[in-house]
Design a protein around this motif. Structure first.
Motif, PDB file in Angstrom:
ATOM      1  N   ASP A 104      23.657 -55.870  35.350  1.00 41.36           N
ATOM      2  CA  ASP A 104      23.374 -57.285  35.610  1.00 41.36           C
ATOM      3  C   ASP A 104      21.962 -57.495  36.151  1.00 41.36           C
ATOM      4  O   ASP A 104      21.643 -58.584  36.640  1.00 41.36           O
ATOM      5  CB  ASP A 104      24.423 -57.882  36.556  1.00 41.36           C
ATOM      6  N   TYR A 105      21.162 -56.470  36.075  1.00 38.92           N
ATOM      7  CA  TYR A 105      19.761 -56.528  36.492  1.00 38.92           C
ATOM      8  C   TYR A 105      19.596 -56.876  37.978  1.00 38.92           C
ATOM      9  O   TYR A 105      18.567 -57.409  38.382  1.00 38.92           O
ATOM     10  CB  TYR A 105      18.974 -57.539  35.637  1.00 38.92           C
ATOM     11  N   SER A 106      20.618 -56.564  38.756  1.00 34.39           N
ATOM     12  CA  SER A 106      20.530 -56.861  40.188  1.00 34.39           C
ATOM     13  C   SER A 106      19.881 -55.736  40.970  1.00 34.39           C
ATOM     14  O   SER A 106      19.472 -55.916  42.110  1.00 34.39           O
ATOM     15  CB  SER A 106      21.936 -57.121  40.748  1.00 34.39           C
ATOM     16  N   ALA A 107      19.796 -54.582  40.375  1.00 34.09           N
ATOM     17  CA  ALA A 107      19.217 -53.424  41.050  1.00 34.09           C
ATOM     18  C   ALA A 107      18.778 -52.410  39.998  1.00 34.09           C
ATOM     19  O   ALA A 107      19.017 -52.590  38.797  1.00 34.09           O
ATOM     20  CB  ALA A 107      20.242 -52.807  41.997  1.00 34.09           C
ATOM     21  N   GLU A 108      18.129 -51.368  40.485  1.00 35.74           N
ATOM     22  CA  GLU A 108      17.731 -50.289  39.597  1.00 35.74           C
ATOM     23  C   GLU A 108      18.569 -49.053  39.894  1.00 35.74           C
ATOM     24  O   GLU A 108      18.988 -48.824  41.036  1.00 35.74           O
ATOM     25  CB  GLU A 108      16.248 -49.968  39.773  1.00 35.74           C
ATOM     26  N   VAL A 109      18.796 -48.273  38.890  1.00 36.77           N
ATOM     27  CA  VAL A 109      19.516 -47.018  39.049  1.00 36.77           C
ATOM     28  C   VAL A 109      18.659 -45.887  38.510  1.00 36.77           C
ATOM     29  O   VAL A 109      17.822 -46.095  37.630  1.00 36.77           O
ATOM     30  CB  VAL A 109      20.881 -47.045  38.327  1.00 36.77           C
ATOM     31  N   GLY A 110      18.873 -44.713  39.057  1.00 38.15           N
ATOM     32  CA  GLY A 110      18.116 -43.561  38.606  1.00 38.15           C
ATOM     33  C   GLY A 110      18.741 -42.922  37.389  1.00 38.15           C
ATOM     34  O   GLY A 110      19.965 -42.894  37.242  1.00 38.15           O
ATOM     35  N   LEU A 111      17.908 -42.402  36.527  1.00 42.62           N
ATOM     36  CA  LEU A 111      18.384 -41.791  35.286  1.00 42.62           C
ATOM     37  C   LEU A 111      17.549 -40.556  34.999  1.00 42.62           C
ATOM     38  O   LEU A 111      16.320 -40.584  35.098  1.00 42.62           O
ATOM     39  CB  LEU A 111      18.249 -42.803  34.143  1.00 42.62           C
ATOM     40  N   GLU A 112      18.236 -39.471  34.665  1.00 43.61           N
ATOM     41  CA  GLU A 112      17.540 -38.245  34.294  1.00 43.61           C
ATOM     42  C   GLU A 112      17.481 -38.153  32.773  1.00 43.61           C
ATOM     43  O   GLU A 112      18.493 -38.327  32.099  1.00 43.61           O
ATOM     44  CB  GLU A 112      18.264 -37.022  34.863  1.00 43.61           C
TER      45      GLU A 112
END
Length: 124
Positions: A104-112
């Motif tokens: 929902d574009y409310s935050a960022e998440v980390g991705l490898e």
């Protein structure tokens, strides 16, 4: 987010090769981007790593010979490999830790993210 590595091939001892790693996708930020390499029967080892702040670190085995650079406009990093040695022969992988928006574009998440490997062979 995808990483596309290219530029591997056959080089001669003392010669040079340049690897490229292009990042593609939408709405991502690269925190750390790295080059790893792996030979048969051995674990993947870190070769060079660049952080978002600009700091670049190198494995002792490549210091003074390899240079990692970045073209932010193209979302591409390069690994210039000079004074090649036969022991540089390996499959080289591009790797990144990126930040992407959540659903929902409310935050960022980390991705490898790992790119596909590119073979580098150095003849003596």
């Amino acid at each position: 987010v995808q990483l596309q590595a290219s530029g591997g091939g056959l080089g001669q001892a003392g010669g040079s090769l340049r690897l490229s790693c292009a990042a593609s996708g939408s709405r991502f930020r690269i925190n750390v981007i790295s080059w790893y390499r792996q030979t048969p029967g051995k674990q993947r080892e870190l070769v060079a790593q660049t952080h978002s702040g600009g700091t670049t670190n190198y494995d002792d085995s490549v210091k003074g010979r390899f240079t990692m650079s970045r073209d932010n406009a193209k979302n591409t990093v390069y690994l210039q490999m000079n004074s090649l040695k036969p022991e540089d022969t390996a499959v080289y992988y591009c790797h990144a830790w990126v930040q992407v928006p959540n659903s929902d574009y409310s935050a960022e998440v980390g991705l490898e993210v790992w790119g596909q490997g590119t073979q580098v062979t150095v003849s003596s």
